[in-house]
Design an enzyme around this catalytic site. Structure first.
Site, mmCIF file in Angstrom:
data_model
loop_
_atom_site.group_PDB
_atom_site.id
_atom_site.type_symbol
_atom_site.label_atom_id
_atom_site.label_comp_id
_atom_site.label_asym_id
_atom_site.label_seq_id
_atom_site.Cartn_x
_atom_site.Cartn_y
_atom_site.Cartn_z
ATOM 1 N N LYS A 111 0.829 -1.207 0.000
ATOM 2 C CA LYS A 111 0.000 0.000 0.000
ATOM 3 C C LYS A 111 0.864 1.258 0.000
ATOM 4 O O LYS A 111 0.546 2.248 -0.675
ATOM 5 C CB LYS A 111 -0.926 0.004 1.220
ATOM 6 N N LYS A 194 -7.543 -12.904 -10.473
ATOM 7 C CA LYS A 194 -8.490 -12.600 -9.411
ATOM 8 C C LYS A 194 -9.322 -11.383 -9.772
ATOM 9 O O LYS A 194 -8.801 -10.380 -10.236
ATOM 10 C CB LYS A 194 -7.738 -12.340 -8.097
ATOM 11 N N LYS A 197 -11.739 -5.107 -6.837
ATOM 12 C CA LYS A 197 -12.075 -3.702 -7.066
ATOM 13 C C LYS A 197 -10.865 -2.894 -7.499
ATOM 14 O O LYS A 197 -10.936 -2.076 -8.418
ATOM 15 C CB LYS A 197 -12.672 -3.092 -5.792
#
Length: 329
Positions: A111, A194, A197
């Site tokens: 992240k 996969k 979002k």
């Protein structure tokens, strides 16, 4: 009865991957376990969403949970920010967690690389907030994907460390709960492994027929087979996996035979797949629309869920305060 907890961040609608990968299993679990399903709106603050987006997304996911079959009479469904006890436990766990081990968490490093302008403290301590979510209910099992395994180990470490520091055997170590070898991994439309979002490769449960057809027709393919009975490349395997999920076996077998004899036409396959996905999603979408229109019912479910979750969390927190040396509330 063992307690199971799972949550989802309110960053948009649920998609086919959520539905087949987790929510269908949640529906089965609610009959076998003491289940807590929560909407992790505090977790979403690491990306600084707008206030109106937080409220709208939380309500949307609540409606979608119910539309997919999670029964608020059987399972506790609540919004994370309605249970303020979580934050106090989060504070205590942070006091026993070290900077170095938080910085080594893979999801934090990923992240931080993706959003270098927003490496906030909440992002760093995400694992301890997740641990507080779990430990406040003294959950025995937590359904997780591979990307959350390290965070789960941090939750177990928080439980062990608390018990060791205060000389108690209070928190159980929560275990990863997998849905078995038959769990479906739903691939993305971009050919990746996969549906997610953040990858922008989803088909959402709330989408209309036109949008679904348009998305499926843009799904990634290749130039087609050149030899009979050849192995399918990954992007084509993914397309067939989606067909295995949404279409009949006869339909799947028909296009599989077309692949094997090198006569497959991807346009025809995607048209059929789009219609089958539309047919699969249509009844869920109708229920979502119906449930979403009854705001009073959603508010009532959220309120009752919060009451149940707070009752569970408050019992834990009172014990924690006594163990640490603070007066119980």
């Amino acid at each position: 009865m063992e307690t199971v907890l799972s949550g989802i961040r309110p960053t948009g609608n649920l998609h086919l991957g959520n539905y087949y990968g987790a929510v269908q299993s949640f529906v089965k679990m609610q009959n076998e376990y003491n289940c807590y399903f929560f909407i992790a709106d505090w977790h979403s603050l690491t990306t600084h969403p707008k206030p109106e987006d937080i409220q709208k997304s939380a309500r949307t996911i609540l409606a979608e949970y119910i539309a997919c079959g999670i029964d608020p009479e059987k399972a506790t469904i609540y919004i994370q920010s309605d249970v303020h006890e979580t934050l106090e436990l989060y504070l205590y766990l942070n006091m026993n967690c070290y900077l170095g081990e938080l910085e080594r968490v893979t999801t934090f490093k990923e992240k931080a690389r993706k959003q270098p302008e927003n490496v906030n403290a909440g992002l760093l301590t995400y694992p301890t907030l997740m641990a507080a979510d779990i430990l406040q209910h003294r959950a025995a099992k937590v359904p997780v994907g591979k990307d959350q395994e390290q965070n789960m180990e941090m939750a177990r470490k928080c439980a062990r460390r608390f018990n060791y520091i205060y000389g108690v055997d209070f928190f159980p170590e929560p275990q990863n709960f997998y849905f078995g070898d038959n769990a479906i991994k739903v691939p993305g439309l971009d050919g990746s492994g996969k549906m997610g979002k953040s990858e922008g490769n989803c088909i959402y449960l709330f989408e209309d027929e036109k949008t679904i057809r348009k998305k499926v027709m843009k799904a990634v393919t290749d130039s087609g087979p050149t030899e009979p009975n050849s192995e399918k490349p990954e992007v084509i395997k993914n397309l067939f996996t989606l067909m295995e999920i949404a279409s009949t076996k006869d339909t799947y077998d028909y296009f599989d035979e077309k692949w094997n004899d090198c006569s497959i036409r991807y346009g025809d396959m995607k048209k059929q797949l789009a219609e089958d996905i539309v047919k699969t999603i249509a009844p869920i979408r109708e229920r979502i629309i119906e449930i979403s229109s009854d705001e009073a019912r959603l508010d009532r479910i959220a309120r009752l869920g919060a009451e149940k979750a707070r009752e569970s969390a408050a019992k834990t927190l009172n014990e924690v305060r006594k163990i640490i040396g603070f007066r119980p509330y």
